[in-house]
Design a protein around this motif. Structure first.
Motif, mmCIF file in Angstrom:
data_model
loop_
_atom_site.group_PDB
_atom_site.id
_atom_site.type_symbol
_atom_site.label_atom_id
_atom_site.label_comp_id
_atom_site.label_asym_id
_atom_site.label_seq_id
_atom_site.Cartn_x
_atom_site.Cartn_y
_atom_site.Cartn_z
ATOM 1 N N THR A 124 -30.211 -15.593 52.432
ATOM 2 C CA THR A 124 -28.958 -16.108 51.857
ATOM 3 C C THR A 124 -28.254 -15.018 51.059
ATOM 4 O OG1 THR A 124 -29.819 -18.375 51.756
ATOM 5 C CG2 THR A 124 -27.963 -17.847 50.319
ATOM 6 N N GLN A 125 -29.017 -14.266 50.286
ATOM 7 C CA GLN A 125 -28.417 -13.169 49.513
ATOM 8 C C GLN A 125 -27.723 -12.172 50.425
ATOM 9 O OE1 GLN A 125 -30.572 -11.372 46.198
ATOM 10 N NE2 GLN A 125 -32.142 -12.966 46.360
ATOM 11 N N ALA A 126 -28.374 -11.857 51.549
ATOM 12 C CA ALA A 126 -27.805 -10.892 52.487
ATOM 13 C C ALA A 126 -26.495 -11.412 53.063
ATOM 14 C CB ALA A 126 -28.805 -10.594 53.597
ATOM 15 N N LYS A 127 -26.449 -12.714 53.399
ATOM 16 C CA LYS A 127 -25.225 -13.305 53.967
ATOM 17 C C LYS A 127 -24.083 -13.257 52.953
ATOM 18 C CE LYS A 127 -26.686 -17.344 55.320
ATOM 19 N NZ LYS A 127 -26.669 -18.684 55.968
ATOM 20 N N VAL A 128 -24.403 -13.601 51.709
ATOM 21 C CA VAL A 128 -23.367 -13.619 50.665
ATOM 22 C C VAL A 128 -22.832 -12.209 50.414
ATOM 23 C CG1 VAL A 128 -22.950 -14.005 48.208
ATOM 24 C CG2 VAL A 128 -24.213 -15.710 49.544
ATOM 25 N N ARG A 129 -23.725 -11.244 50.312
ATOM 26 C CA ARG A 129 -23.291 -9.864 50.031
ATOM 27 C C ARG A 129 -22.493 -9.291 51.200
ATOM 28 N NH1 ARG A 129 -25.525 -8.501 45.322
ATOM 29 N NH2 ARG A 129 -27.494 -9.490 44.725
ATOM 30 N N ALA A 130 -22.883 -9.629 52.402
ATOM 31 C CA ALA A 130 -22.150 -9.162 53.581
ATOM 32 C C ALA A 130 -20.742 -9.755 53.603
ATOM 33 C CB ALA A 130 -22.900 -9.528 54.848
ATOM 34 N N ALA A 131 -20.647 -11.049 53.291
ATOM 35 C CA ALA A 131 -19.333 -11.708 53.265
ATOM 36 C C ALA A 131 -18.451 -11.107 52.168
ATOM 37 C CB ALA A 131 -19.507 -13.211 53.045
ATOM 38 N N ALA A 132 -19.040 -10.845 50.997
ATOM 39 C CA ALA A 132 -18.282 -10.265 49.882
ATOM 40 C C ALA A 132 -17.765 -8.876 50.249
ATOM 41 C CB ALA A 132 -19.160 -10.190 48.632
ATOM 42 N N GLU A 133 -18.590 -8.109 50.942
ATOM 43 C CA GLU A 133 -18.180 -6.759 51.331
ATOM 44 C C GLU A 133 -17.075 -6.809 52.372
ATOM 45 O OE1 GLU A 133 -20.138 -2.605 53.053
ATOM 46 O OE2 GLU A 133 -21.425 -4.289 52.467
ATOM 47 N N GLN A 134 -17.204 -7.703 53.329
ATOM 48 C CA GLN A 134 -16.183 -7.814 54.378
ATOM 49 C C GLN A 134 -14.833 -8.245 53.807
ATOM 50 O OE1 GLN A 134 -17.814 -10.427 57.371
ATOM 51 N NE2 GLN A 134 -19.644 -9.159 57.630
ATOM 52 N N LEU A 135 -14.877 -9.098 52.796
ATOM 53 C CA LEU A 135 -13.638 -9.592 52.192
ATOM 54 C C LEU A 135 -13.166 -8.705 51.028
ATOM 55 C CD1 LEU A 135 -14.475 -13.411 52.104
ATOM 56 C CD2 LEU A 135 -12.881 -12.236 53.645
ATOM 57 N N ALA A 137 -20.010 -22.336 46.525
ATOM 58 C CA ALA A 137 -19.475 -21.354 45.580
ATOM 59 C C ALA A 137 -20.492 -21.047 44.477
ATOM 60 C CB ALA A 137 -18.171 -21.866 44.974
ATOM 61 N N SER A 138 -21.272 -22.067 44.084
ATOM 62 C CA SER A 138 -22.275 -21.841 43.040
ATOM 63 C C SER A 138 -23.362 -20.875 43.515
ATOM 64 C CB SER A 138 -22.895 -23.170 42.605
ATOM 65 O OG SER A 138 -23.544 -23.792 43.695
ATOM 66 N N THR A 139 -23.684 -20.957 44.809
ATOM 67 C CA THR A 139 -24.682 -20.019 45.366
ATOM 68 C C THR A 139 -24.133 -18.596 45.341
ATOM 69 O OG1 THR A 139 -25.657 -21.699 46.783
ATOM 70 C CG2 THR A 139 -26.017 -19.409 47.407
ATOM 71 N N VAL A 140 -22.851 -18.444 45.699
ATOM 72 C CA VAL A 140 -22.223 -17.128 45.646
ATOM 73 C C VAL A 140 -22.290 -16.575 44.226
ATOM 74 C CG1 VAL A 140 -20.052 -15.856 45.888
ATOM 75 C CG2 VAL A 140 -20.697 -17.563 47.599
ATOM 76 N N SER A 141 -21.985 -17.427 43.254
ATOM 77 C CA SER A 141 -22.006 -16.998 41.857
ATOM 78 C C SER A 141 -23.384 -16.529 41.440
ATOM 79 C CB SER A 141 -21.554 -18.165 40.959
ATOM 80 O OG SER A 141 -21.638 -17.786 39.594
ATOM 81 N N ARG A 142 -24.431 -17.289 41.870
ATOM 82 C CA ARG A 142 -25.789 -16.923 41.461
ATOM 83 C C ARG A 142 -26.247 -15.630 42.130
ATOM 84 N NH1 ARG A 142 -26.604 -22.628 41.690
ATOM 85 N NH2 ARG A 142 -27.434 -22.504 43.825
ATOM 86 N N VAL A 143 -25.740 -15.358 43.347
ATOM 87 C CA VAL A 143 -26.123 -14.121 44.034
ATOM 88 C C VAL A 143 -25.432 -12.908 43.410
ATOM 89 C CG1 VAL A 143 -25.974 -12.818 46.203
ATOM 90 C CG2 VAL A 143 -26.675 -15.227 46.224
ATOM 91 N N LEU A 144 -24.117 -13.055 43.181
ATOM 92 C CA LEU A 144 -23.338 -11.909 42.697
ATOM 93 C C LEU A 144 -23.428 -11.724 41.189
ATOM 94 C CD1 LEU A 144 -20.142 -12.229 44.929
ATOM 95 C CD2 LEU A 144 -22.245 -10.924 45.338
ATOM 96 N N ASP A 196 -13.568 -18.140 48.962
ATOM 97 C CA ASP A 196 -13.405 -17.476 50.251
ATOM 98 C C ASP A 196 -14.736 -16.902 50.735
ATOM 99 O OD1 ASP A 196 -10.655 -17.972 50.285
ATOM 100 O OD2 ASP A 196 -10.211 -16.118 49.183
ATOM 101 N N VAL A 197 -15.471 -16.290 49.815
ATOM 102 C CA VAL A 197 -16.778 -15.723 50.157
ATOM 103 C C VAL A 197 -17.742 -16.835 50.560
ATOM 104 C CG1 VAL A 197 -18.765 -14.416 49.295
ATOM 105 C CG2 VAL A 197 -16.447 -13.745 48.616
ATOM 106 N N ALA A 198 -17.721 -17.935 49.806
ATOM 107 C CA ALA A 198 -18.612 -19.062 50.099
ATOM 108 C C ALA A 198 -18.338 -19.631 51.492
ATOM 109 C CB ALA A 198 -18.432 -20.151 49.034
ATOM 110 N N LYS A 199 -17.047 -19.778 51.823
ATOM 111 C CA LYS A 199 -16.682 -20.314 53.139
ATOM 112 C C LYS A 199 -17.157 -19.400 54.262
ATOM 113 C CE LYS A 199 -12.685 -21.970 55.764
ATOM 114 N NZ LYS A 199 -11.221 -22.199 55.753
ATOM 115 N N LYS A 200 -16.959 -18.085 54.084
ATOM 116 C CA LYS A 200 -17.337 -17.140 55.128
ATOM 117 C C LYS A 200 -18.855 -17.070 55.287
ATOM 118 C CE LYS A 200 -16.325 -12.495 56.862
ATOM 119 N NZ LYS A 200 -15.726 -13.041 58.105
ATOM 120 N N ALA A 201 -19.587 -17.185 54.175
ATOM 121 C CA ALA A 201 -21.047 -17.090 54.229
ATOM 122 C C ALA A 201 -21.701 -18.416 54.585
ATOM 123 C CB ALA A 201 -21.584 -16.590 52.893
#
Length: 333
Positions: free
Chosen positions: A34-45, A15-22, A6-11
């Motif tokens: 990219t890190q900022a986009k992933v963290r923002a998506a994770a926070e929103q969700l 999914a592997s990029t999300v995993s490496r960021v978080l 879900d985070v990967a889709k929103k950002a």
């Protein structure tokens, strides 16, 4: 509950990029954008990392032990310390496991392998350190170990500086005879008390009256009787443990604060809000000790440091319990 997909889709990333960021992986670089986009998506969700899976991957359990030696949580200082540690640990996804250690029983926590580290406080002796070391995990002592020959990770208040700070303040306000009463029974803490007491007088170029220093005190009333009624000191420094007896004594003898006696209390954990507002006190900085200890344990895990030795400097809260004497302090040669 949101998933990594879900985070990967929103950002708009994989999914592997999300995993490496978080779940940061060494030697893998991802752009700040990219890190900022992933963290923002994770926070929103409201996405939270699966800590169990992360723990298995990193061979970590995300469990922090809190070991209290020969003391009780009925003592407000240790209760507040535990709450500070718990609060800081929860911010980073750590679960807290509590246990006590006395001279008779070894808690199962020291024999299990499901903790990543320990914070140890209370009456910490060389024998207890040796027992704790067998657990094979990093640990930090909160407070001073009671044996001089012990060398371990420490985050501690600074009792010598606490006493010096209180005495220096009173001496600078014109008080030449200041008494100090403490519960310290262990030889190391008694020596620390003496250094802080003596150092303040020497710093003010005043004669040191060691008979005004009382350590290893169980019943403070005879010292109140001696110092406040017989020797008539103008100022008193007292540990917070004796505050109830102090209240009873000054009420019984109609001693007015600060008109008859100036007072500084060491520690504020046992003071209610009204007392904290009225009295001068030297803060024990309990919350800071707990917070810093958790932060330093993370640094040990991350191999940023291999040894921790931090004294948390006290600060003086100025209330309404100290009277500046009209006669200025005259330093004696």
């Amino acid at each position: 509950m949101a998933t990594m997909n879900d985070v990967a889709k929103k950002a708009g990333v994989s999914a592997s990029t999300v995993s490496r960021v978080l779940n940061p992986t060494p030697n893998v670089t991802i752009s700040a954008e990219t890190q900022a986009k992933v963290r923002a998506a994770a926070e929103q969700l409201n996405y939270r990392t699966n800590l169990l899976a992360q723990g298995l991957r990193l061979n970590k359990f995300n469990n922090l032990g809190f070991l209290l030696c020969e003391r009780s949580l009925d003592q407000m200082y240790y209760y507040n310390l535990l709450k500070a540690v718990e609060n800081e640990a929860s911010k980073t996804g750590l679960s807290l496991i509590f246990a006590t250690l006395d001279n008779k029983h070894t808690p199962p926590m020291l024999n299990d392998s499901n903790i990543d580290g320990l914070l140890v406080t209370g009456r910490v002796t060389k024998e207890k350190i040796e027992l704790i070391e067998r657990a094979g995990v990093p640990f930090i002592v909160l407070g001073l170990p009671l044996d001089e020959q012990v060398d371990c990770n420490v985050v501690t208040p600074d009792p010598e500086n606490e006493i010096f700070t209180a005495l220096e303040y009173l001496l600078s306000h014109g008080h030449k005879r200041v008494a100090y009463i403490s519960t310290y029974r262990d030889a190391k803490l008694q020596k620390i008390s003496e250094r802080g007491f003596r150092g303040a007088y020497l710093n003010a170029s005043l004669p040191v009256e060691m008979d005004l220093l009382a350590t290893c005190v169980e019943d403070p009333n005879r010292y109140f009787q001696s110092y406040l009624l017989e020797q008539r000191v103008t100022a008193l420094v007292v540990q917070q443990q004796f505050v109830p007896q102090f209240y009873a004594f000054i009420n019984k003898h109609k001693i007015s604060i600060p008109q008859d006696l100036s007072v500084i209390i060491i520690g504020e954990d046992l003071l209610d809000p009204q007392a904290q507002n009225f009295y001068h006190y030297v803060s024990s900085r309990t919350k800071d000790v707990g917070t810093i200890a958790v932060e330093q344990l993370h640094r040990i895990w991350d191999k940023e440091v291999s040894y921790v030795n931090i004294k948390v400097s006290p600060f003086l809260h100025e209330g309404k319990s100290v009277l500046k004497l009209t006669e200025p302090l005259q330093k004696e040669a």
